[in-house]
Design a protein around this motif. Structure first.
Motif, PDB file in Angstrom:
ATOM      1  N   ARG A  37       0.836  -1.211   0.000  1.00 35.20           N
ATOM      2  CA  ARG A  37       0.000   0.000   0.000  1.00 35.20           C
ATOM      3  C   ARG A  37       0.868   1.257   0.000  1.00 35.20           C
ATOM      4  N   LYS A  38       1.864   1.275   0.844  1.00 33.56           N
ATOM      5  CA  LYS A  38       2.744   2.441   0.925  1.00 33.56           C
ATOM      6  C   LYS A  38       3.490   2.644  -0.394  1.00 33.56           C
ATOM      7  N   GLU A  63       1.197   4.223  -2.976  1.00 32.14           N
ATOM      8  CA  GLU A  63       0.905   5.611  -2.618  1.00 32.14           C
ATOM      9  C   GLU A  63       2.072   6.521  -2.972  1.00 32.14           C
ATOM     10  N   LYS A  89       2.290   9.433  -6.040  1.00 36.43           N
ATOM     11  CA  LYS A  89       2.687  10.801  -5.710  1.00 36.43           C
ATOM     12  C   LYS A  89       3.910  11.215  -6.511  1.00 36.43           C
ATOM     13  N   ILE A  91      -4.144   9.854  -5.088  1.00 37.54           N
ATOM     14  CA  ILE A  91      -4.634   8.568  -4.621  1.00 37.54           C
ATOM     15  C   ILE A  91      -6.099   8.446  -5.014  1.00 37.54           C
ATOM     16  N   SER A 107      -7.189   4.656   0.204  1.00 37.76           N
ATOM     17  CA  SER A 107      -5.855   4.090   0.026  1.00 37.76           C
ATOM     18  C   SER A 107      -5.841   2.591   0.295  1.00 37.76           C
ATOM     19  N   TYR A 113      -5.097  -0.193  -2.375  1.00 42.77           N
ATOM     20  CA  TYR A 113      -3.753  -0.611  -2.769  1.00 42.77           C
ATOM     21  C   TYR A 113      -3.234  -1.753  -1.898  1.00 42.77           C
TER      22      TYR A 113
END
Length: 207
Positions: free
Chosen positions: A149-150, A153, A157, A163, A167, A170
């Protein structure tokens, strides 16, 4: 001489005009070149991010299939340990190659997120092959889900995209499936194709 002096202002004006035209044209060409280069490298960066994500997902997918064969993960799409170890080695080699492109092209934040994702993927891999036993499978899957997920994200970006919606979209669906399955009196949703698996592998349940 007098005639020359009379024409001098006009000549100076012509020279200044030519110089101004040259400078403005050169500045425009440089700006156009920089934009073209930026677009070119943005495309290469996006390709690096996408290919690396696929490589990590391939490693994770093989780990899940081995874990299913070992009885760690309930799934019908199983991969015997001896075959799985060979497949993992090949997938890890591919991931390492794609990692070099990320190191060269990605932002610092994206590199950090990518490294955290592939490091989190080591736990399911080691659990599947029986090299570690102190970490529970659901927790390892959840950690991998959060790292994934991170990564997405940060990548969105980095390439200038917002997004989309929550979130949580993801996150790895398998982590959510396990979480629901562990909650008492909660119906488990029907299985869906696993996006972590290579296209050649049959889709297991859950995703």
């Amino acid at each position: 001489m007098t005639a020359f002096l009379q024409q001098l202002p006009a000549l100076v004006g012509v020279l200044l005009g030519a110089a101004a035209t040259y400078l403005s044209t050169s500045a425009a060409e440089r700006a156009r070149w920089r934009r073209a280069q930026a677009i070119r490298w943005d495309e290469k960066r996006l390709t690096a991010y996408t290919e690396y994500a696929y490589a990590v997902k391939k490693v994770i997918g093989i780990s899940v299939r081995i874990a299913a064969h070992q009885g760690i993960h309930p799934d019908s799409n199983k991969l015997p340990l001896d075959e799985g170890v060979v497949a993992l080695a090949a997938a890890e080699h591919e991931r390492t190659m794609k990692w070099e492109s990320v190191l060269m092209l990605a932002s610092e934040d994206a590199i950090t997120a990518a490294r955290a994702w592939h490091e989190s993927a080591y736990s399911p891999q080691l659990i599947a092959v029986g090299r570690i036993t102190g970490t529970a499978w659901p927790e390892a899957v959840e950690a991998t889900s959060q790292a994934r997920r991170k990564y997405y994200e940060v990548v969105r970006k980095d390439i200038g995209l917002a997004i989309r919606g929550s979130s949580q979209s993801y996150e790895w669906q398998l982590a959510r499936f396990i979480q629901i399955a562990r909650e008492p009196n909660t119906p488990v949703p029907p299985p869906a194709p696993n996006p972590e698996l290579p296209p050649s592998a049959p889709a297991p349940a859950p995703s």
